[in-house]
Design a protein around this motif. Structure first.
Motif, PDB file in Angstrom:
ATOM      1  N   THR A 183      37.919   3.154  31.375  1.00 28.28           N
ATOM      2  CA  THR A 183      36.950   2.499  30.513  1.00 28.28           C
ATOM      3  C   THR A 183      37.556   2.396  29.115  1.00 28.28           C
ATOM      4  OG1 THR A 183      35.952   4.618  29.999  1.00 28.28           O
ATOM      5  CG2 THR A 183      34.866   3.303  31.674  1.00 28.28           C
ATOM      6  N   VAL A 184      37.185   1.333  28.462  1.00 25.12           N
ATOM      7  CA  VAL A 184      37.477   1.201  27.038  1.00 25.12           C
ATOM      8  C   VAL A 184      36.114   1.090  26.378  1.00 25.12           C
ATOM      9  CG1 VAL A 184      38.511  -0.224  25.259  1.00 25.12           C
ATOM     10  CG2 VAL A 184      39.690   0.079  27.420  1.00 25.12           C
ATOM     11  N   VAL A 185      35.778   2.072  25.552  1.00 22.47           N
ATOM     12  CA  VAL A 185      34.436   2.122  24.959  1.00 22.47           C
ATOM     13  C   VAL A 185      34.558   1.787  23.479  1.00 22.47           C
ATOM     14  CG1 VAL A 185      32.410   3.536  24.617  1.00 22.47           C
ATOM     15  CG2 VAL A 185      33.850   3.919  26.603  1.00 22.47           C
ATOM     16  N   ILE A 201      45.840  -0.039  26.066  1.00 21.16           N
ATOM     17  CA  ILE A 201      45.776  -1.004  24.960  1.00 21.16           C
ATOM     18  C   ILE A 201      47.206  -1.248  24.515  1.00 21.16           C
ATOM     19  CG2 ILE A 201      44.983  -1.389  22.616  1.00 21.16           C
ATOM     20  CD1 ILE A 201      42.536   0.259  23.254  1.00 21.16           C
ATOM     21  N   ARG A 235      46.870  -3.836  19.211  1.00 21.83           N
ATOM     22  CA  ARG A 235      45.587  -3.714  18.533  1.00 21.83           C
ATOM     23  C   ARG A 235      45.829  -4.051  17.076  1.00 21.83           C
ATOM     24  NH1 ARG A 235      42.917   2.108  17.784  1.00 21.83           N
ATOM     25  NH2 ARG A 235      40.952   1.563  16.796  1.00 21.83           N
ATOM     26  N   LEU A 236      45.052  -4.974  16.556  1.00 26.93           N
ATOM     27  CA  LEU A 236      45.278  -5.434  15.189  1.00 26.93           C
ATOM     28  C   LEU A 236      43.918  -5.686  14.575  1.00 26.93           C
ATOM     29  CD1 LEU A 236      47.760  -6.238  13.474  1.00 26.93           C
ATOM     30  CD2 LEU A 236      47.313  -8.574  14.120  1.00 26.93           C
ATOM     31  N   SER A 237      43.696  -5.138  13.386  1.00 29.80           N
ATOM     32  CA  SER A 237      42.398  -5.386  12.776  1.00 29.80           C
ATOM     33  C   SER A 237      42.552  -6.264  11.556  1.00 29.80           C
ATOM     34  CB  SER A 237      41.714  -4.070  12.437  1.00 29.80           C
ATOM     35  OG  SER A 237      42.172  -3.585  11.219  1.00 29.80           O
ATOM     36  N   SER A 256      33.732   9.849  24.139  1.00 32.01           N
ATOM     37  CA  SER A 256      34.047   8.700  23.304  1.00 32.01           C
ATOM     38  C   SER A 256      33.806   8.999  21.832  1.00 32.01           C
ATOM     39  CB  SER A 256      33.239   7.480  23.730  1.00 32.01           C
ATOM     40  OG  SER A 256      31.880   7.715  23.510  1.00 32.01           O
ATOM     41  N   ASN A 257      33.118  10.096  21.529  1.00 27.47           N
ATOM     42  CA  ASN A 257      32.944  10.475  20.128  1.00 27.47           C
ATOM     43  C   ASN A 257      33.324  11.942  20.000  1.00 27.47           C
ATOM     44  OD1 ASN A 257      31.787  11.332  17.610  1.00 27.47           O
ATOM     45  ND2 ASN A 257      30.643   9.418  17.611  1.00 27.47           N
ATOM     46  N   VAL A 314      35.419   8.136  28.002  1.00 26.77           N
ATOM     47  CA  VAL A 314      36.545   7.223  28.099  1.00 26.77           C
ATOM     48  C   VAL A 314      37.401   7.713  29.257  1.00 26.77           C
ATOM     49  CG1 VAL A 314      38.596   6.394  26.948  1.00 26.77           C
ATOM     50  CG2 VAL A 314      36.495   6.706  25.669  1.00 26.77           C
ATOM     51  N   ILE A 337      48.096   8.437  25.122  1.00 31.06           N
ATOM     52  CA  ILE A 337      47.980   7.697  23.857  1.00 31.06           C
ATOM     53  C   ILE A 337      46.484   7.532  23.617  1.00 31.06           C
ATOM     54  CG2 ILE A 337      48.512   5.602  22.571  1.00 31.06           C
ATOM     55  CD1 ILE A 337      50.828   5.153  24.487  1.00 31.06           C
ATOM     56  N   HIS A 382      43.574   6.089  21.500  1.00 26.17           N
ATOM     57  CA  HIS A 382      43.268   5.051  20.499  1.00 26.17           C
ATOM     58  C   HIS A 382      41.975   5.417  19.796  1.00 26.17           C
ATOM     59  CE1 HIS A 382      46.351   2.151  21.753  1.00 26.17           C
ATOM     60  NE2 HIS A 382      46.203   2.733  22.926  1.00 26.17           N
ATOM     61  N   MET A 383      42.077   5.601  18.491  1.00 29.25           N
ATOM     62  CA  MET A 383      40.941   6.079  17.710  1.00 29.25           C
ATOM     63  C   MET A 383      40.400   4.980  16.807  1.00 29.25           C
ATOM     64  SD  MET A 383      40.782   9.331  18.461  1.00 29.25           S
ATOM     65  CE  MET A 383      39.572   9.755  17.240  1.00 29.25           C
ATOM     66  N   GLU A 384      39.115   5.088  16.542  1.00 28.85           N
ATOM     67  CA  GLU A 384      38.516   4.271  15.491  1.00 28.85           C
ATOM     68  C   GLU A 384      37.572   5.201  14.751  1.00 28.85           C
ATOM     69  OE1 GLU A 384      38.753   0.927  14.538  1.00 28.85           O
ATOM     70  OE2 GLU A 384      37.370   1.617  12.980  1.00 28.85           O
ATOM     71  N   ASN A 414      35.689   7.960  16.680  1.00 39.33           N
ATOM     72  CA  ASN A 414      35.451   7.508  18.047  1.00 39.33           C
ATOM     73  C   ASN A 414      36.761   7.323  18.793  1.00 39.33           C
ATOM     74  OD1 ASN A 414      32.490   6.965  18.017  1.00 39.33           O
ATOM     75  ND2 ASN A 414      33.149   5.695  16.308  1.00 39.33           N
ATOM     76  N   LEU A 422      38.401   5.082  21.437  1.00 39.66           N
ATOM     77  CA  LEU A 422      38.185   3.800  22.110  1.00 39.66           C
ATOM     78  C   LEU A 422      38.669   3.859  23.538  1.00 39.66           C
ATOM     79  CD1 LEU A 422      39.518   1.061  19.722  1.00 39.66           C
ATOM     80  CD2 LEU A 422      37.189   1.569  20.248  1.00 39.66           C
ATOM     81  N   ALA A 423      39.886   4.329  23.678  1.00 38.51           N
ATOM     82  CA  ALA A 423      40.510   4.275  24.986  1.00 38.51           C
ATOM     83  C   ALA A 423      41.628   5.291  25.004  1.00 38.51           C
ATOM     84  CB  ALA A 423      41.081   2.888  25.248  1.00 38.51           C
ATOM     85  N   VAL A 424      41.997   5.708  26.171  1.00 38.82           N
ATOM     86  CA  VAL A 424      43.148   6.585  26.301  1.00 38.82           C
ATOM     87  C   VAL A 424      44.057   5.999  27.371  1.00 38.82           C
ATOM     88  CG1 VAL A 424      41.809   8.132  27.782  1.00 38.82           C
ATOM     89  CG2 VAL A 424      43.915   8.947  26.792  1.00 38.82           C
ATOM     90  N   SER A 440      45.643   4.665  15.577  1.00 41.36           N
ATOM     91  CA  SER A 440      44.493   3.945  15.031  1.00 41.36           C
ATOM     92  C   SER A 440      44.931   2.512  14.802  1.00 41.36           C
ATOM     93  CB  SER A 440      44.008   4.588  13.744  1.00 41.36           C
ATOM     94  OG  SER A 440      45.042   4.579  12.813  1.00 41.36           O
ATOM     95  N   SER A 441      43.991   1.671  14.427  1.00 45.91           N
ATOM     96  CA  SER A 441      44.336   0.247  14.453  1.00 45.91           C
ATOM     97  C   SER A 441      45.219  -0.112  13.274  1.00 45.91           C
ATOM     98  CB  SER A 441      43.078  -0.589  14.443  1.00 45.91           C
ATOM     99  OG  SER A 441      42.604  -0.706  13.148  1.00 45.91           O
ATOM    100  N   GLU A 442      46.042  -1.074  13.544  1.00 47.67           N
ATOM    101  CA  GLU A 442      46.940  -1.585  12.519  1.00 47.67           C
ATOM    102  C   GLU A 442      46.211  -2.643  11.715  1.00 47.67           C
ATOM    103  OE1 GLU A 442      51.094  -3.263  13.379  1.00 47.67           O
ATOM    104  OE2 GLU A 442      50.464  -2.168  15.156  1.00 47.67           O
ATOM    105  N   GLN A 443      46.498  -2.693  10.449  1.00 50.52           N
ATOM    106  CA  GLN A 443      45.921  -3.757   9.630  1.00 50.52           C
ATOM    107  C   GLN A 443      46.778  -5.003   9.771  1.00 50.52           C
ATOM    108  OE1 GLN A 443      43.331  -4.007   7.402  1.00 50.52           O
ATOM    109  NE2 GLN A 443      42.529  -2.130   8.293  1.00 50.52           N
TER     110      GLN A 443
END
Lengths: 980, 292
Positions: A665-667, A744, A747-749, B143-144, B154, B173, B175-177, B180, B182-184, B214-217
């Motif tokens: 899952t991707v949440v 993933i 990922r780019l924001s 997820s949190n 997740v 790996i 993936h954080m936001e 939270n 997001l995914a592993v 975490s996400s790239e800008q």
């Protein structure tokens, strides 16, 4: 120096390709454009001025149009925005078409002859409510009666001349909903009847000049109303109560309200839930009870009596005044393959003015709507014509027992498109009929020669143009060598499948989906999607290809699905089945059985997956690959990956049903991200090469995976309209997710950006379009994904010695070593949809096809959205074709492939390869249809249509003659030399 | 005692700096990486490896060191759970990390450490069954991390046969936001051969690698002002084209020249034989002329 000259020439040539456009005389050669309006909701006839007979229609596609009654052509048409639904149409002052739209908040007047907008008034609206337009029927043009509009809780009176709001009345506080407005002719008092909370009837008498309430009467009705209403005369309406079993006649003579209840059981024995049909008949109403249509006459004191009843389904028109204070109405009912049109007088139902029987195509379904109009015949008697709207949304005009014209308006609501091959031309089949005779062929070429040598007279030019359009048998119904002739299969919302010819866009066949079991619950399934079911290659001569049409009964997501298999060549339904489960997702598998039927998986709402076709062979093929079948589902903010688990035979006896289990899952955090767009590659896309050679002789391996999913999310606040949030509140995040393992990969924001996101995914790149709130501009970003794990395979010796991993099987369970390159550009236009060209082998460079807000299609070379563009590309990079970096993508006017046309209400663009590598088919649909052939790198593999074979022949002949003459001359000279 | 702690601190600082020194590679796109402080000389940077007790004893000291300076940081713990095929999820390890709260309200997870529980006897059997059946080994995380389990778990899965090497190699790996997950992405650190071979691990201990992402800008879209465009016009003299080799410049002249030369040489060699033939021809001509 010479090298430099050569290079500049090369550069010039490569940039010359970019400025790709049509010549004026090439328009319409390969492309066609069809204009539609959609399913007609209202129709208003205008016959005051003789000669120019036309009808004004408004449609469900938010189109207001004026049609020619003689031929059905569009005089003029306006497509309002998608959110600007039309609520009512009327004609005011005999010269203006008045439309009310956007839930009663926008009132517009259009000039009747040419459709130009005369005025537009935006009306104040406070709440959602039903809207109502009342245009006075004034016989004296000089007297200006106001247009009364109710919408959003306000009652407005608007001057028809200039659209000025004369007065407005606020009804928002009371929750008063206007149901009827009556403007008795010759009086300045208007009666406004409405309900408060559907339990209290109120009548206002308002002075139409000043808007003052002269009198107000109200009366409670204990049972409550259902909202269905029919006004039968100037002072009476009939409504249904909330239980739908009692008809209530409300009289409001001189502002006094009186109720009179009549239970339906008094009118007819087998009572049930009743329904008032919308037809407006004078002193009569039509009620539908238990599938029977009752005509109920309303007496002087509000007494109701049944005068007639019709058993089968009947469509009716409003009544229309005919001579001698009598009113007539039209009704249409089916009988087998025929329809019967009857025009009767309202007062004397036995007096049938007109009875016509017309043969009707079965594939049009039932009659949905009838609009009647009368005219004076040559013998001065009354004639009637009827405009009917069928179940497949087509619009027909009936007159004198025949269909005068018909319009296939279903094509304005195309939901899914696929292409199919035409049958192979068999020997001896009338191919020769279409070919010209030798003389004509020669004549044509001489004409073309004249044209190319600029010797042609204006008549010749016209002849050449005509010849070109008709030439090369482009309308033949057989497959051609270049693959230019194809069938476009379009599924429309009413569930009708059309096959259009790419040559001229004509309808080759059409078929309306039928319910397989003719069950009561599902009379007519609506179409969802279209798949290639069987494409025979081995038995192409004796087996016809077929498509799978997936339909659904009802709009509910758990509604049972319907599968229909349709022969592409003939348009006949081979079989259809009621599958007994819902359809959430249809997944074509990359396997075919021995008859070349493609295996499909259909997922239902319960989480089971069903295999089709239901044969043991398909089952054995599927069992072999059982371990390697994965699928995913996208919910509001969760993406789940699944794998096959086992047969669900424990629950049902169906061996073609399988259970699945969740793998990943991707949440997305619901407070910060919300999915707005997902996209995968086209499953049938061809990639020519996996490697990309850089200018510095470096290799990049494309990460070409069929299992990549592009996902775009925005912050929930930013999901609204553009500009509704500040840049700090909104951000856009894009992902590339492997759908087997849920990894993933990218990922780019984008901070301060907002949807809507329109994206296109091809090979190893995604291009997406969104709005940048900080820069106040639209942006386009490209992401290219490359495979690092194979980057060591550059060495030639490794390749020769076989020490490379290029042939190793690729598994998603290996950790992917990928890297991405991306770059953003500004784009000056808002976008409706994006597509990409696709060719047979994938060699030809690609173009993005951008459906712009102006309903045109712009072809943009993929090179402009290359992430490797730099400000000052080196000489080597320039040679490779890298364009110097600019911050904005260019919009070249010549690059609009739709040239002068507009594909109104553009919703989608579909591309399909032709057999010729250079060429691709492009089909765009919306309210209009548009088709063209496109060659993104010009037709490098074929001669153009206007290539002059005659000139070539003449040149060859002239050369041969010259050689012969010089040879003879030299012989003579030599002889005389020898004799000297 | 205080001196001893200070010394210990310093030694750790040195160790950590030595890690940072060694660590140039691979971190390009990883903002934060957790690492277990235990094995300072470990070359793998974002590793948290095996669950030996002594490492777990050392971790608290590090934790204290970082928790002191700011009050905004708090430590969080969340459990990793696993399932064998279709079995239910059971705890398999613990992630602990610091949650750093930025002044603008954002939260990030730093200093992630992972302690993996060893397989119990039943779990080993279950895992062997998975290997035999080529089935899925599934893991899940909340997820949190602040309010576990959050909204959903997740989940990630891998074919069990991908994991065994010498030991059991696994690679996370996450993936954080903010706070939270997001995914592993879960799997073996390297490639997983296909077709997958049945191979039992030699050691039943996990060798875990963890990366937080975490996400790239996105980079800002470049905006060119007039000046840049203006300077681009006179760019011709600014940047001379790179010098090329003689051959690259003049090959188109050299090849024909070479051909001409070769032609000439062959003709010259023919010429050497020709004189004799030429004379003979001349001798024959003369009588013909006389005949005339």
């Amino acid at each position: 120096m010479a090298i430099r000259v050569f290079l500049t020439l090369l550069l010039f040539l490569s940039s010359a390709i970019l400025s790709f456009a049509l010549y004026e005389d090439q328009a319409g050669l390969t492309d066609w454009h069809q204009r539609y309006i959609g399913k007609v909701k209202h129709a208003v006839f205008h016959t005051q001025k003789t000669g120019r007979k036309r009808v004004i229609v408004s449609t469900e596609e938010n189109v207001v149009a004026s049609l020619d009654l003689r031929h059905g052509e569009i005089f003029w048409r306006h497509v309002l925005g998608t959110k600007d639904a039309i609520d009512g149409v009327g004609i005011a002052l005999g010269k203006y078409v008045i439309t009310l739209s956007s839930e009663g908040s926008t009132l517009r007047a259009w000039n009747l002859p040419d459709g130009q907008m005369v005025w537009e008034t935006s009306l104040h609206s406070a709440q959602h409510s039903k809207s109502l337009l009342s245009v006075p029927i004034n016989l004296k043009v000089d007297k200006d009666y106001p247009i009364i509009v109710f919408g959003g809780g306000y009652l407005h009176a608007v001057s028809a001349i200039d659209g000025e709001v004369l007065w407005k009345k606020d009804f928002t506080a009371e929750g008063f909903e206007v149901q009827r407005v009556l403007q008795p002719p010759g009086s300045s008092i208007i009666y406004v009847l409405g309900f408060i909370n559907f339990s209290e009837a109120v009548v206002y008498q308002i002075d139409s000049k000043s808007g003052e309430v002269v009198a107000e009467k109200s009366m409670m009705f204990p049972g409550g109303f259902s909202g269905e209403i029919s006004s039968v005369s100037s002072d009476k309406v009939v409504v249904l109560d909330s239980t739908r079993s009692i008809l209530v006649t409300i009289g409001f003579i001189d502002g006094d309200i009186s109720f009179q209840k009549t239970p339906i059981s008094d009118l007819v024995e087998d009572s049930g839930k009743a329904e008032i049909l919308s037809a407006l008949l004078s002193n009569m109403l039509a009620v539908k009870v238990n599938k029977r249509t009752l005509f109920v006459k309303v007496g002087g004191e509000g007494k109701l009596e049944v005068v007639d009843s019709l058993s089968d389904e009947t469509a009716m028109s409003d009544s229309l005044p005919v001579a001698d204070d009598q009113e007539a109405f039209a009704s249409v009912h089916h009988e087998g393959s025929k329809i019967h049109l009857m025009v009767k007088l309202v007062n004397e139902l036995d007096n049938v003015l007109l009875r016509e029987t017309i043969q009707m195509d079965q594939h049009r379904g039932r009659v949905h709507k009838v609009f009647m109009n009368n005219y004076i015949r040559t013998d001065r008697s009354n004639g009637f014509r009827a405009l009917i709207v069928m179940e497949d949304h087509s619009l027909l005009l009936l007159q004198q027992g025949a269909i005068v014209w018909s319009r296939e308006e279903g094509l304005a609501s195309v939901t899914d498109v696929t292409t199919a091959e035409l049958p192979l031309g068999k020997d001896g089949v009338s191919v020769a009929k279409v070919e010209h005779t030798l003389f004509e062929w020669l004549k044509g070429h001489v004409l073309k020669l004249k044209g190319s040598l600029l010797l042609a007279s204006p008549e010749d030019v016209v002849a050449i143009q005509e010849l070109r359009v008709k030439s090369s048998g482009k309308n033949k119904l057989t497959r051609d060598h270049n693959g230019f002739r194809k069938l476009i299969l379009a599924l429309t919302r009413p569930g009708k499948l059309f096959a259009l010819h790419t040559g001229d866009g004509r309808i080759v066949w059409s078929m309306l989906l039928k319910s397989p079991s003719n069950s009561q619950a599902c009379e007519r399934p609506n179409g969802i999607s279209l798949y290639q079911w069987q494409v025979p290659h081995h038995h192409a001569m004796d087996e016809n290809p077929s498509v799978l049409v997936v339909g659904k009964c009802g709009s509910d997501s758990s509604a049972p699905g319907v599968l229909s298999f349709v022969d592409v060549y003939t348009g006949k339904e081979i079989s259809s089945s009621d599958i007994g489960h819902s359809v959430v997702q249809v997944m074509p598998l990359p396997f075919t059985d021995s008859t070349e039927q493609r295996l499909h998986l259909i997922a239902d709402t319960v989480g089971h997956v069903h295999l089709y076709p239901k044969t043991s062979e398909a089952l054995s093929i599927f069992q072999r690959e059982f371990q390697n079948v994965y699928w995913y589902t996208v919910e509001a903010d969760i993406i789940r990956g699944h794998v096959m688990k086992g047969s669900c035979s424990s629950e049902t006896a169906d061996e073609y049903c399988f259970t699945t289990r969740e793998l990943w899952t991707v949440v997305f955090p619901s407070e910060s991200e919300k999915i707005i767009s997902t996209l995968t590659r086209k499953p049938n896309e061809v990639v020519h090469t996996q490697a990309k050679v850089n200018s510095d002789q470096d290799l990049l391996y494309k990460y070409v995976s069929r299992n990549l999913l592009f996902v775009a999310t925005v912050s929930p606040k930013g999901a609204g309209e553009i500009g509704s949030v500040t840049p700090e509140e909104s951000s856009l995040v894009v992902y590339l997710i492997d759908t087997i393992t849920g990894r993933i990969l990218h990922r780019l924001s984008h901070q301060g950006c907002q949807g809507p996101v329109h994206a296109v995914f091809s090979e190893n790149w995604v291009v997406y379009h969104y709005f940048n709130l900080r820069a106040h501009k639209y942006e386009v970003t490209v992401v290219e994904i490359y495979d690092q794990s194979r980057a060591e395979n550059k060495n030639v010796w490794k390749l020769i010695l076989g020490k490379h991993n290029l042939t190793a099987p690729i598994t998603s369970y290996s950790r992917p070593e990928v890297f991405t390159k991306s770059q953003s550009y500004f784009f000056a236009q808002s976008v409706k949809t994006i597509a990409v060209t696709s060719t047979a082998k994938g060699i030809t460079s690609k173009q993005l096809l951008i459906g712009t807000i102006g309903d045109q299609i712009l072809a943009l070379d993929k090179r402009f959205v290359d992430p490797r563009r730099t400000l000052n590309p080196s000489q080597a990079e320039k040679e490779e074709g890298i364009i110097p970096l600019t911050d904005t993508l260019p919009i070249i006017p010549q690059a609009y492939i739709t040239h002068s046309h507009k594909v109104e209400g553009l919703r989608g663009i579909v591309t399909a390869p032709s057999k010729l590598e250079s060429t691709t088919h492009v089909f765009a649909y919306g309210v209009d249809l548009f088709y063209t052939r496109l060659a993104p790198s010009k037709t490098y593999d074929s001669l153009t249509d206007d290539f002059s074979y005659a000139l070539l022949l003449i040149t060859i002949v002239a050369l041969v003659a010259a050689i012969y003459i010089t040879w003879v001359l030299s012989e003579k000279k030599e002889l005389s030399e020898k004799w000297r | 005692m205080a001196k001893l702690t200070l010394l210990f601190f310093l030694s750790i600082l040195i160790f950590s700096s030595s890690i940072a020194f060694q660590s140039d590679e691979l971190l390009v796109d990883d903002d934060e990486f957790g690492l277990e402080g235990a094995k300072p000389r470990s070359t793998d940077l974002h590793t948290s490896s095996s669950s030996s007790p002594q490492q777990q004893q050392q971790t608290p000291t590090i934790r204290r060191r970082y928790s002191d300076p700011t009050d905004l940081d708090s430590k969080v713990q969340f459990t990793l759970e696993h399932a064998f095929g279709d079995s239910d999820f059971s705890p398999a390890g613990t992630f602990s990390a610091r949650l750093k709260t930025w002044s603008h309200g954002g939260k990030t997870l730093t200093k992630l450490r992972f302690s993996r529980n060893d397989f119990s006897a039943e779990e080993k059997d279950a895992f062997k069954n998975l290997l035999k059946g080529d089935d899925f080994y599934r893991i899940r995380l909340p997820s949190n991390v602040v309010k576990p389990p959050g909204r959903e778990f997740v989940i990630a899965s891998v074919r069990a046969r991908c994991l065994p090497r010498d030991g059991l190699d696994e690679h996370f790996i996450i993936h954080m936001e903010g706070a939270n997950i997001l995914a592993v992405s879960y799997g073996s650190p390297g490639a997983c051969q296909y077709p997958r071979q049945l191979k039992l691990p030699a050691k039943w201990s996990f060798n875990s690698h963890t990366i937080l992402k975490s996400s790239e800008q996105a980079p800002r879209t470049p905006i060119f002002t007039e000046e840049i465009l203006g300077s681009e016009n006179v760019e011709g003299e600014v940047e001379p084209p790179p010098e090329r080799s003689f051959w690259a410049k003049y090959w188109m002249y050299l090849i024909p020249l070479g051909l001409v030369v070769m032609n000439a040489v062959t003709q010259a060699s023919n010429m050497a034989e020709e004189p004799a033939g030429g004379q003979a021809g001349g001798a024959q001509m003369q009588p013909a002329a006389r005949r005339r």
